[in-house]
Design a protein around this motif. Sequence first.
Motif, PDB file in Angstrom:
ATOM      1  N   GLY A 266       7.745   9.989  54.633  1.00 59.72           N
ATOM      2  CA  GLY A 266       7.869  10.376  53.000  1.00 59.72           C
ATOM      3  C   GLY A 266       8.969  11.372  52.770  1.00 59.72           C
ATOM      4  N   TYR A 267       8.929  12.799  53.741  1.00 63.08           N
ATOM      5  CA  TYR A 267       9.462  13.842  53.351  1.00 63.08           C
ATOM      6  C   TYR A 267      11.122  13.743  54.033  1.00 63.08           C
ATOM      7  CZ  TYR A 267      11.373  18.404  53.622  1.00 63.08           C
ATOM      8  OH  TYR A 267      12.248  19.719  53.563  1.00 63.08           O
ATOM      9  N   TRP A 268      11.114  13.026  55.281  1.00 58.92           N
ATOM     10  CA  TRP A 268      12.398  12.999  55.707  1.00 58.92           C
ATOM     11  C   TRP A 268      13.290  11.961  55.472  1.00 58.92           C
ATOM     12  CZ3 TRP A 268      14.073  17.287  57.946  1.00 58.92           C
ATOM     13  CH2 TRP A 268      12.998  18.058  58.602  1.00 58.92           C
ATOM     14  N   VAL A 269      12.571  10.751  55.018  1.00 58.47           N
ATOM     15  CA  VAL A 269      13.295   9.435  54.319  1.00 58.47           C
ATOM     16  C   VAL A 269      13.414   9.666  52.859  1.00 58.47           C
ATOM     17  CG1 VAL A 269      13.474   7.160  53.999  1.00 58.47           C
ATOM     18  CG2 VAL A 269      12.930   7.980  56.176  1.00 58.47           C
ATOM     19  N   GLY A 270      12.380  10.001  52.311  1.00 62.70           N
ATOM     20  CA  GLY A 270      12.246  10.140  50.828  1.00 62.70           C
ATOM     21  C   GLY A 270      13.277  11.424  50.160  1.00 62.70           C
ATOM     22  N   LEU A 271      13.343  12.342  51.179  1.00 62.55           N
ATOM     23  CA  LEU A 271      14.387  13.582  50.668  1.00 62.55           C
ATOM     24  C   LEU A 271      15.480  13.865  51.525  1.00 62.55           C
ATOM     25  CD1 LEU A 271      14.148  15.734  48.302  1.00 62.55           C
ATOM     26  CD2 LEU A 271      13.135  17.073  49.890  1.00 62.55           C
ATOM     27  N   ILE A 272      15.299  14.171  52.779  1.00 62.08           N
ATOM     28  CA  ILE A 272      16.397  14.582  53.598  1.00 62.08           C
ATOM     29  C   ILE A 272      17.295  13.508  53.963  1.00 62.08           C
ATOM     30  CG2 ILE A 272      17.002  15.583  55.808  1.00 62.08           C
ATOM     31  CD1 ILE A 272      15.713  17.626  54.024  1.00 62.08           C
ATOM     32  N   TYR A 273      16.875  12.242  54.353  1.00 64.96           N
ATOM     33  CA  TYR A 273      17.889  11.450  54.558  1.00 64.96           C
ATOM     34  C   TYR A 273      18.584  10.887  53.316  1.00 64.96           C
ATOM     35  CZ  TYR A 273      20.112   7.126  56.320  1.00 64.96           C
ATOM     36  OH  TYR A 273      20.869   6.197  56.571  1.00 64.96           O
ATOM     37  N   MET A 274      18.039  10.715  52.142  1.00 68.43           N
ATOM     38  CA  MET A 274      18.740  10.475  50.820  1.00 68.43           C
ATOM     39  C   MET A 274      19.758  11.242  50.690  1.00 68.43           C
ATOM     40  SD  MET A 274      17.329   7.802  49.531  1.00 68.43           S
ATOM     41  CE  MET A 274      15.950   7.000  50.559  1.00 68.43           C
ATOM     42  N   ASN A 275      19.935  12.412  51.082  1.00 65.71           N
ATOM     43  CA  ASN A 275      21.270  13.146  51.155  1.00 65.71           C
ATOM     44  C   ASN A 275      22.466  12.488  51.792  1.00 65.71           C
ATOM     45  OD1 ASN A 275      23.170  15.662  50.905  1.00 65.71           O
ATOM     46  ND2 ASN A 275      22.862  15.250  53.395  1.00 65.71           N
ATOM     47  N   ILE A 276      22.087  12.049  53.211  1.00 64.07           N
ATOM     48  CA  ILE A 276      23.234  10.940  53.858  1.00 64.07           C
ATOM     49  C   ILE A 276      23.345   9.763  53.210  1.00 64.07           C
ATOM     50  CG2 ILE A 276      23.496   9.968  55.974  1.00 64.07           C
ATOM     51  CD1 ILE A 276      21.862  12.048  57.550  1.00 64.07           C
ATOM     52  N   TYR A 277      22.143   8.970  52.566  1.00 66.55           N
ATOM     53  CA  TYR A 277      22.421   8.103  51.823  1.00 66.55           C
ATOM     54  C   TYR A 277      23.503   7.994  50.629  1.00 66.55           C
ATOM     55  CZ  TYR A 277      21.095   4.093  49.129  1.00 66.55           C
ATOM     56  OH  TYR A 277      20.999   2.703  48.468  1.00 66.55           O
ATOM     57  N   LEU A 278      23.033   9.139  49.603  1.00 65.23           N
ATOM     58  CA  LEU A 278      24.023   9.181  48.725  1.00 65.23           C
ATOM     59  C   LEU A 278      25.394   9.753  49.173  1.00 65.23           C
ATOM     60  CD1 LEU A 278      21.410  11.249  46.497  1.00 65.23           C
ATOM     61  CD2 LEU A 278      22.156   9.038  46.322  1.00 65.23           C
ATOM     62  N   THR A 279      25.645  10.196  50.151  1.00 68.75           N
ATOM     63  CA  THR A 279      26.970  10.730  50.420  1.00 68.75           C
ATOM     64  C   THR A 279      27.941   9.924  51.339  1.00 68.75           C
ATOM     65  OG1 THR A 279      26.086  12.340  52.000  1.00 68.75           O
ATOM     66  CG2 THR A 279      26.384  13.226  49.870  1.00 68.75           C
ATOM     67  N   SER A 280      27.170   9.345  52.372  1.00 63.70           N
ATOM     68  CA  SER A 280      27.925   8.748  53.268  1.00 63.70           C
ATOM     69  C   SER A 280      27.732   7.214  52.906  1.00 63.70           C
ATOM     70  CB  SER A 280      27.314   8.830  54.943  1.00 63.70           C
ATOM     71  OG  SER A 280      27.462  10.068  55.172  1.00 63.70           O
ATOM     72  N   ASP A 281      26.736   6.607  52.414  1.00 66.31           N
ATOM     73  CA  ASP A 281      26.722   5.167  52.120  1.00 66.31           C
ATOM     74  C   ASP A 281      27.082   5.026  50.745  1.00 66.31           C
ATOM     75  OD1 ASP A 281      25.662   4.898  54.882  1.00 66.31           O
ATOM     76  OD2 ASP A 281      23.567   5.097  54.229  1.00 66.31           O
ATOM     77  N   LEU A 282      26.841   5.813  49.792  1.00 67.52           N
ATOM     78  CA  LEU A 282      27.161   5.573  48.367  1.00 67.52           C
ATOM     79  C   LEU A 282      28.268   6.137  47.951  1.00 67.52           C
ATOM     80  CD1 LEU A 282      23.672   5.252  46.981  1.00 67.52           C
ATOM     81  CD2 LEU A 282      24.680   3.472  47.844  1.00 67.52           C
ATOM     82  N   GLY A 283      28.906   7.496  48.561  1.00 66.29           N
ATOM     83  CA  GLY A 283      29.992   7.935  48.196  1.00 66.29           C
ATOM     84  C   GLY A 283      29.916   8.995  47.305  1.00 66.29           C
ATOM     85  N   TYR A 284      28.944   9.547  46.919  1.00 67.31           N
ATOM     86  CA  TYR A 284      28.742  10.426  45.866  1.00 67.31           C
ATOM     87  C   TYR A 284      29.157  11.796  46.464  1.00 67.31           C
ATOM     88  CZ  TYR A 284      25.810   7.188  43.084  1.00 67.31           C
ATOM     89  OH  TYR A 284      25.448   6.319  42.211  1.00 67.31           O
ATOM     90  N   ALA A 285      29.829  12.743  45.726  1.00 67.03           N
ATOM     91  CA  ALA A 285      30.211  14.310  46.226  1.00 67.03           C
ATOM     92  C   ALA A 285      29.286  14.895  46.876  1.00 67.03           C
ATOM     93  CB  ALA A 285      30.577  14.995  44.988  1.00 67.03           C
ATOM     94  N   THR A 286      29.667  15.397  47.878  1.00 68.05           N
ATOM     95  CA  THR A 286      28.532  16.098  48.747  1.00 68.05           C
ATOM     96  C   THR A 286      27.868  17.435  48.088  1.00 68.05           C
ATOM     97  OG1 THR A 286      29.774  15.468  50.841  1.00 68.05           O
ATOM     98  CG2 THR A 286      28.299  17.518  51.014  1.00 68.05           C
ATOM     99  N   SER A 287      28.818  18.182  47.506  1.00 67.11           N
ATOM    100  CA  SER A 287      28.427  19.441  46.903  1.00 67.11           C
ATOM    101  C   SER A 287      27.440  19.137  45.839  1.00 67.11           C
ATOM    102  CB  SER A 287      29.208  20.193  46.447  1.00 67.11           C
ATOM    103  OG  SER A 287      30.325  19.412  45.535  1.00 67.11           O
ATOM    104  N   SER A 288      27.576  18.032  44.903  1.00 66.53           N
ATOM    105  CA  SER A 288      26.875  17.602  43.948  1.00 66.53           C
ATOM    106  C   SER A 288      25.316  17.398  44.342  1.00 66.53           C
ATOM    107  CB  SER A 288      27.497  16.667  42.910  1.00 66.53           C
ATOM    108  OG  SER A 288      28.582  17.001  42.352  1.00 66.53           O
ATOM    109  N   THR A 289      25.413  16.594  45.498  1.00 66.80           N
ATOM    110  CA  THR A 289      24.110  16.046  46.242  1.00 66.80           C
ATOM    111  C   THR A 289      23.384  17.006  46.475  1.00 66.80           C
ATOM    112  OG1 THR A 289      25.282  13.968  46.730  1.00 66.80           O
ATOM    113  CG2 THR A 289      23.058  14.540  47.796  1.00 66.80           C
TER     114      THR A 289
END
Length: 440
Positions: A266-289
């Motif tokens: 829940g912690y590593w997928v639900g929070l930490i990995y979501m950073n990779i998901y939002l930036t690398s997979d979905l293309g959102y800005a790194t700094s904003s994420t």
Amino acid sequence: MPYPEEPVTSVPIVTGVRAPAADRRPRKAAVAAAAGTAIEYYEFGVYGYLAVVIGPHFFPGDDPTASLLATLAVFGSAFLMRPLGGIVLGRLGDRVGRKPVLILTVVGMGSATAAVGMLPSASTIGLAAPLALLVVRLAQGFFAGGEVTGSATYLAESAPPGKRGLYGAFTPVGVAVGGGTAALVAGVTATALTDAQLESFGWRVPFLLALPLIVVALLARRSLEDSHAFTASAEPPAKAPLTEVFTRHRDSVLKVTLLAVGSNCGYWVGLIYMNIYLTSDLGYATSSTFWIMGGISLFVAFLMPVAGALSDRFGRKKMITIGFLGYAVLVVPAMLVMGLGSFPLAVAAMVVLALPMPIVQSVTYPTYAELFPTRVRYTGLSFAFNIGTIVGGGLTPYLVTWLISTTGDLLVPGYVLMFAVVVALLTLRTVRETGREELS
């Protein structure tokens, strides 16, 4: 003289008069425990948030996915050392006391974290660079194996009667504050520097900031006394704590391990990995994420003592069940909303997905400690929790990245989290309610 088992209630509260030492002791323990745990999860958070940036420095190549996978593999290697660290440091904690081990872990974790920021890259020393990174990560994992579990043990044994949930919640408060601080520091660094500067030298700054954090944690922990449960125990320390754990408490080891798989996923997928998901997979800005992750982590930390206190009143199992069910129901819809292409909607979805986290994290830690007796609590909790952390935390970022690259399905992290939650819920049915029991 030993401290009384019950808090002092017969002395009236007078403005300007300091609280009795027995009343201040649990508060000091909560602050000190949270400070050390924050360093541990600051480091793991920084590495996870900056994995995309630091990967090419240690694993250069034309394929960014391969570089990220290699970086996450080294990330996971630290988790493999955690059980060994838990065994060694847990044994010391059960034999010589909680306090000296908690000081050792915070110095070891912080020093290894700062060392990452000093490592030369592959362009300078070639293949020695990833090897050096691996060695430092293994050292981090060793000391981490006794940090968060030592904090949970110490707080469970230092809390006033009937308030173990409230005070025990400060271990995951440190987890959330550490992870949130990591995201905010990464956000400040990414915002203040250009992309070229961040990739050149800026990524080192968040790791080097672990050095002043060591000082803060040591100041918080140096004046602590050892836990009352440990010092007042009539039993001598176990000569072989791990052997005793496996001969007398195998059921507790299995239950804590499987619950820890769910809570860590829940912690590593639900929070930490979501950073990779939002930036690398979905293309959102790194700094904003980074900013969003930091804000959500601190929001979660604020809610944790509330959830812990509610578990003192309504029971651990009810609260944990609500949290795990929340993950199972929310994760896939939240990820679908994140994929709509709207950053405000993605932020809202992340906030909703994070709501189960303060419940699960704050209530499971005191529950883990309550399932082992004082004589072997540090060792039993450290070994079982760290095995669960390997599966739920160390392997999942690599696993979901590999599965996404293989299947092309961006919802894989949600499916993995749902599976881990189902395992945890089935395990929870076999756990007795410990919220109103005295520590054995």
